[in-house]
Design an enzyme around this catalytic site. Structure first.
Site, short mmCIF file in Angstrom:
data_model
loop_
_atom_site.label_atom_id
_atom_site.label_comp_id
_atom_site.label_asym_id
_atom_site.label_seq_id
_atom_site.Cartn_x
_atom_site.Cartn_y
_atom_site.Cartn_z
N PRO A 154 1.06 -1.87 -0.18
CA PRO A 154 -0.13 -0.25 0.09
C PRO A 154 0.99 1.06 -0.01
CG PRO A 154 -0.80 -1.66 1.76
CD PRO A 154 0.54 -2.44 1.41
N GLU A 155 0.71 2.14 0.10
CA GLU A 155 0.59 3.75 0.73
C GLU A 155 1.20 3.53 1.40
OE1 GLU A 155 -0.92 7.86 -0.45
OE2 GLU A 155 -2.32 6.84 -0.73
N ALA A 156 2.94 4.69 1.34
CA ALA A 156 2.77 5.33 2.75
C ALA A 156 3.31 3.75 3.19
CB ALA A 156 2.54 6.25 3.27
N LYS B 299 4.90 11.60 -5.56
CA LYS B 299 3.70 11.54 -5.68
C LYS B 299 3.92 13.34 -6.28
CE LYS B 299 -0.59 11.06 -3.39
NZ LYS B 299 -1.35 10.43 -2.31
#
Length: 312
Positions: free
Chosen positions: A43-45, A131
């Site tokens: 996942p993101e972050a 990003k």
């Protein structure tokens, strides 16, 4: 290679402890390897954490001291690209000969970036994507990426690229990825809404590519007492509920969405499905109209300070 096993890891961070998170991710790399996966998306972050519900004490026109303390903790939890977390993941990817797409919070000087790291087996860390456009209040805590980190990566089983969370709503960025021939379009995210999966299906159809999206499943209790949360402090509150999925080039969902908890989703990607899909729609090829529409992409690095030295 006509068929490739691919996977997404729907797991939670260990907030404020990026080393423990990296070790947890390494265990999932090993787990995915036992399933035969060649590609694994996180996942993101994930490393460094996604501070869901936090405001960092920043009403309009002021910054509260407690917000600065919260940012200090978040800054400390971020990773450096020469840090132990990267070593842990590099080792795991090499041991299992796997391509790993990892969301992290990257520390660079005094600025944090929401970044995706690419690990390719024995070659280690082979690239990253920052990003481009943090969403809403994310702009308070994350810097903006530039065009220099938008390159897809060639692997032994296909071309892999990553677009982070609401970057996926940027049509020009998607077009740039399609033009690079992305076979595996990875979408690490923090968006767990019901509307996310239809967006991923649209992208799969638009790009005629496999889409792998990974979101955390994490509860309030995992964040600890110091985390400020607009969602309250009940430790059982689900802060992000997952919804990870794998979608094929014609929009069919091969795995997921999963909202039940932490999980590993695995699917078999038939590479021949990509040219079959592009038979009637190749968005950056025969279905494009370059006589009418043209996309220009500036992929130069944009440094805040550029030194022009006098030659002796």
């Amino acid at each position: 290679m006509n068929k490739v096993k691919v996977a997404v890891a729907q797991i939670s961070s260990v907030p404020d402890n990026s080393v423990a998170t990296a070790e947890k991710a390494a265990a999932y790399i090993e787990h995915a390897a036992t399933k035969g996966a060649r590609l694994l998306v996180f996942p993101e972050a994930l490393l460094g954490g996604y501070p869901k519900g936090a405001s960092f004490g920043a009403p309009i026109g002021m910054r509260k001291p407690e917000g600065r303390e919260a940012f200090q903790r978040y800054y400390d939890a971020a990773i450096d690209l020469d840090g132990i977390e990267v070593d842990i993941l590099r080792t795991a990817a090499a041991e299992h000969d796997m391509f790993v797409v990892m969301g992290c919070i990257e520390r660079d000087g005094g600025t944090l970036y929401c970044t995706v790291l690419y690990f390719d087996g024995q070659d280690g860390l082979v690239g990253k994507h920052r990003k481009l456009m943090p969403t809403g209040a994310e702009r308070l805590i994350w810097g903006f990426g530039d065009g220099s980190t938008m390159e897809a990566v060639e692997t032994s089983f296909g071309t892999v690229g990553a677009v982070i969370c609401w970057e996926n709503y940027m049509p020009a960025l998607r077009m740039h990825m399609y033009a690079q021939g992305v076979n595996f379009y990875c979408a690490p995210t923090a968006d767990d809404r019901d509307t996310w999966l239809p967006s991923m299906q649209h992208i799969a159809l638009e790009g005629r590519c496999f889409v792998l999206t990974a979101c955390q499943y994490i509860t309030r209790g995992e964040f600890g007492d110091k985390h400020e949360s607009a969602l309250g402090d009940d430790p059982k509150t689900v802060m992000m509920r997952g919804g990870s999925a794998i979608v094929d080039p014609l929009g069919a969902v091969l795995a997921g969405p999963d909202f039940s908890g932490e999980s590993l989703l695995v699917a078999e990607a038939d590479m021949e499905a990509i040219p079959r899909g592009k038979f009637d729609f190749d968005v950056s090829g025969h279905y494009a109209r370059p006589d009418i529409f043209e996309l220009q992409v500036d992929d130069r690095e944009k440094a805040a300070v550029r030194r022009v030295s006098r030659k002796d």
